[in-house]
Design an enzyme around this catalytic site. Sequence first.
Site, PDB file in Angstrom:
ATOM      1  N   GLY A  52     -12.458   0.497  -4.202  1.00 56.35           N
ATOM      2  CA  GLY A  52     -12.333  -0.106  -3.196  1.00 56.35           C
ATOM      3  C   GLY A  52     -13.189   0.047  -1.811  1.00 56.35           C
ATOM      4  O   GLY A  52     -12.517   1.991  -2.175  1.00 56.35           O
TER       5      GLY A  52
ATOM      6  N   ARG B 118     -15.871   0.539 -10.111  1.00 59.30           N
ATOM      7  CA  ARG B 118     -14.659   1.394 -10.670  1.00 59.30           C
ATOM      8  C   ARG B 118     -15.285   1.471 -11.909  1.00 59.30           C
ATOM      9  O   ARG B 118     -14.560   1.512 -12.773  1.00 59.30           O
ATOM     10  CB  ARG B 118     -14.156   0.103 -10.669  1.00 59.30           C
ATOM     11  CG  ARG B 118     -13.215  -0.521  -9.316  1.00 59.30           C
ATOM     12  CD  ARG B 118     -12.345  -1.695  -9.442  1.00 59.30           C
ATOM     13  NE  ARG B 118     -11.728  -1.574  -8.170  1.00 59.30           N
ATOM     14  CZ  ARG B 118     -10.861  -1.744  -7.048  1.00 59.30           C
ATOM     15  NH1 ARG B 118     -10.846  -0.714  -6.807  1.00 59.30           N
ATOM     16  NH2 ARG B 118     -10.496  -1.914  -6.056  1.00 59.30           N
TER      17      ARG B 118
ATOM     18  N   ASP C 100      -6.525   6.185  -6.479  1.00 60.96           N
ATOM     19  CA  ASP C 100      -6.034   7.411  -7.519  1.00 60.96           C
ATOM     20  C   ASP C 100      -6.767   7.296  -8.899  1.00 60.96           C
ATOM     21  O   ASP C 100      -6.977   8.240  -9.082  1.00 60.96           O
ATOM     22  CB  ASP C 100      -4.702   6.704  -7.766  1.00 60.96           C
ATOM     23  CG  ASP C 100      -4.954   5.177  -7.639  1.00 60.96           C
ATOM     24  OD1 ASP C 100      -5.637   5.039  -7.930  1.00 60.96           O
ATOM     25  OD2 ASP C 100      -3.451   4.801  -8.828  1.00 60.96           O
TER      26      ASP C 100
ATOM     27  N   THR D  53      -7.891   5.782   0.276  1.00 62.77           N
ATOM     28  CA  THR D  53      -7.127   3.745   0.064  1.00 62.77           C
ATOM     29  C   THR D  53      -6.622   3.268   1.260  1.00 62.77           C
ATOM     30  O   THR D  53      -6.345   4.011   1.894  1.00 62.77           O
ATOM     31  CB  THR D  53      -6.542   3.894  -1.282  1.00 62.77           C
ATOM     32  OG1 THR D  53      -5.828   2.696  -1.036  1.00 62.77           O
ATOM     33  CG2 THR D  53      -4.995   4.797  -0.733  1.00 62.77           C
TER      34      THR D  53
ATOM     35  N   ASP E  57      -4.679   1.646   0.666  1.00 62.53           N
ATOM     36  CA  ASP E  57      -2.925   1.500   0.683  1.00 62.53           C
ATOM     37  C   ASP E  57      -2.204   2.635   0.782  1.00 62.53           C
ATOM     38  O   ASP E  57      -1.405   2.374   0.894  1.00 62.53           O
ATOM     39  CB  ASP E  57      -3.545   0.935  -1.147  1.00 62.53           C
ATOM     40  CG  ASP E  57      -4.084  -0.163  -1.612  1.00 62.53           C
ATOM     41  OD1 ASP E  57      -4.247  -1.226  -0.927  1.00 62.53           O
ATOM     42  OD2 ASP E  57      -3.838  -0.473  -2.592  1.00 62.53           O
TER      43      ASP E  57
ATOM     44  N   ASP F  40      -1.602   4.940  -0.637  1.00 64.54           N
ATOM     45  CA  ASP F  40       0.112   5.630  -1.354  1.00 64.54           C
ATOM     46  C   ASP F  40      -0.736   6.480  -2.575  1.00 64.54           C
ATOM     47  O   ASP F  40      -0.378   6.754  -3.668  1.00 64.54           O
ATOM     48  CB  ASP F  40      -0.260   4.077  -2.668  1.00 64.54           C
ATOM     49  CG  ASP F  40      -1.660   3.530  -2.752  1.00 64.54           C
ATOM     50  OD1 ASP F  40      -2.292   3.481  -3.407  1.00 64.54           O
ATOM     51  OD2 ASP F  40      -1.437   2.208  -4.145  1.00 64.54           O
TER      52      ASP F  40
ATOM     53  N   ARG G   3      -0.837  -2.907  -3.901  1.00 62.63           N
ATOM     54  CA  ARG G   3      -0.871  -3.121  -5.128  1.00 62.63           C
ATOM     55  C   ARG G   3       0.366  -2.832  -5.304  1.00 62.63           C
ATOM     56  O   ARG G   3       1.408  -3.278  -6.247  1.00 62.63           O
ATOM     57  CB  ARG G   3      -1.586  -2.381  -6.104  1.00 62.63           C
ATOM     58  CG  ARG G   3      -2.208  -2.157  -7.407  1.00 62.63           C
ATOM     59  CD  ARG G   3      -2.884  -1.887  -7.772  1.00 62.63           C
ATOM     60  NE  ARG G   3      -4.356  -2.469  -7.896  1.00 62.63           N
ATOM     61  CZ  ARG G   3      -4.750  -3.602  -8.670  1.00 62.63           C
ATOM     62  NH1 ARG G   3      -3.576  -3.495  -9.833  1.00 62.63           N
ATOM     63  NH2 ARG G   3      -5.529  -4.167  -8.655  1.00 62.63           N
TER      64      ARG G   3
HETATM   65  O1  F6P Z   1      -8.735   0.148  -3.063  1.00 63.48           O
HETATM   66  C1  F6P Z   1      -7.597  -0.788  -3.766  1.00 63.48           C
HETATM   67  C2  F6P Z   1      -7.554  -2.450  -2.516  1.00 63.48           C
HETATM   68  O2  F6P Z   1      -8.226  -2.714  -1.544  1.00 63.48           O
HETATM   69  C3  F6P Z   1      -6.161  -2.734  -3.227  1.00 63.48           C
HETATM   70  O3  F6P Z   1      -5.513  -2.939  -2.578  1.00 63.48           O
HETATM   71  C4  F6P Z   1      -6.792  -4.861  -3.900  1.00 63.48           C
HETATM   72  O4  F6P Z   1      -5.758  -4.453  -4.754  1.00 63.48           O
HETATM   73  C5  F6P Z   1      -8.372  -3.905  -4.637  1.00 63.48           C
HETATM   74  O5  F6P Z   1      -8.275  -2.741  -4.287  1.00 63.48           O
HETATM   75  C6  F6P Z   1      -9.041  -5.322  -4.565  1.00 63.48           C
HETATM   76  O6  F6P Z   1     -10.018  -4.517  -4.993  1.00 63.48           O
HETATM   77  P1  F6P Z   1     -11.324  -5.446  -5.459  1.00 63.48           P
HETATM   78  O7  F6P Z   1     -11.071  -6.556  -5.574  1.00 63.48           O
HETATM   79  O8  F6P Z   1     -12.318  -5.038  -4.879  1.00 63.48           O
HETATM   80  O9  F6P Z   1     -12.080  -5.131  -6.883  1.00 63.48           O
END
Ligand code: F6P
Length: 340
Positions: A10, A70, A101, A123, A125, A127, A169
């Site tokens: 992301g 991704r 990660d 990130t 997040d 995490d 997440r």
């Molecule tokens: O990068 C992590 C994150 O922001 C999470 O918190 C979320 O679940 C995810 O990305 C959503 O990503 P996308 O909708 O862009 O695939």
Amino acid sequence: MRIGILTGGGDCPGLNAVVRGIVSSKRSDMEIFGFMRGWNGPLEADYIPLNTEDVEGIHILGGTILGTSRTNPFKKEEDTKKLFENLEKLKIDAIIAIGGDDTLSVAAKLSSFHFPVVGVPKTIDNDVSNTDYTFGFHTAVNVGADAIDRLHSTAKSHNRVFYVEIMGREAGWIALEAGLASGAHLVLIPEYPMTLDEIMSVVDKRMERGGYCIVAVAEGFKPTEFEDEINKHKAVDAFGHVQLGGIAELLTEITKERRSYETRSVVLGHLLRGGTPTAFDRNLGTRYGVHAMELIKKQDYGRMVALSGNDIVSVPIEYGVATKKLVPYDYYKLCTLFFG
Ligand code: F6P
């Protein structure tokens, strides 16, 4: 020496600051290939050359000039073969992978094949283990806190309950810190589940005391009664993660069924990671980028840059991806003082 850099997963405010930090600190005998769209870049031999003039001023921009995806090049054997062939064909001597990660786990795997790799943790997040902060988190917390600040006046005017869904997440860092800063009346995070009755009792207490209620809920939260995460989109990515979403809507429906409060949901979603990075994230990204290049210069591969206190250090790349950095109980407990 030719160095490939890529941004995966992301997008996140501060990515461009890292890119600028890397490119600006390269030696004159170094060439930088900016691979496009994460691991898809080396897979498709898709790159742009990057020089100092290409990165001037980009640290203030959100998103990533390299694009992202991704992509998991170790998912299919033919992709893995293509990855190694292209790295050889393009004469890439080392890679700097900027990601969370998933991206870093690919980098760790590449490193296990003795390919020179350096990782930069990213990130919103927050995490990733073994670093105090990842860049992007600070910006996301500010956006979340600002949104909740704004909801107070409308929630109060209408005597409403609001569920505000916030990215996160497996770790609820953003919801917790944004909720604490903005005076949310309850924060629900994946690490510390609550039953629906417990949630309703905090909402009742708050409605009685203050006449309105704001609940910050991390998207990965599920009430104790639920077995699976809330995934209204039913989608799964290349790393096997479900696309989360729907918890605020679900809690809104349950509250309406059980109580007569007017209840609404707000999903902050990608607003949290769009737009320009805070000064903190620009500077953290810049410092990570420069330090990653220092590791390349020292040929200190298989490492991930990290923040320890106010120092930039490095740790073995696997340390970042082995486990998730979750909200510790003491911090969560402090926040519960302000619930209700
Ligand atoms: O990068 C992590 C994150 O922001 C999470 O918190 C979320 O679940 C995810 O990305 C959503 O990503 P996308 O909708 O862009 O695939």
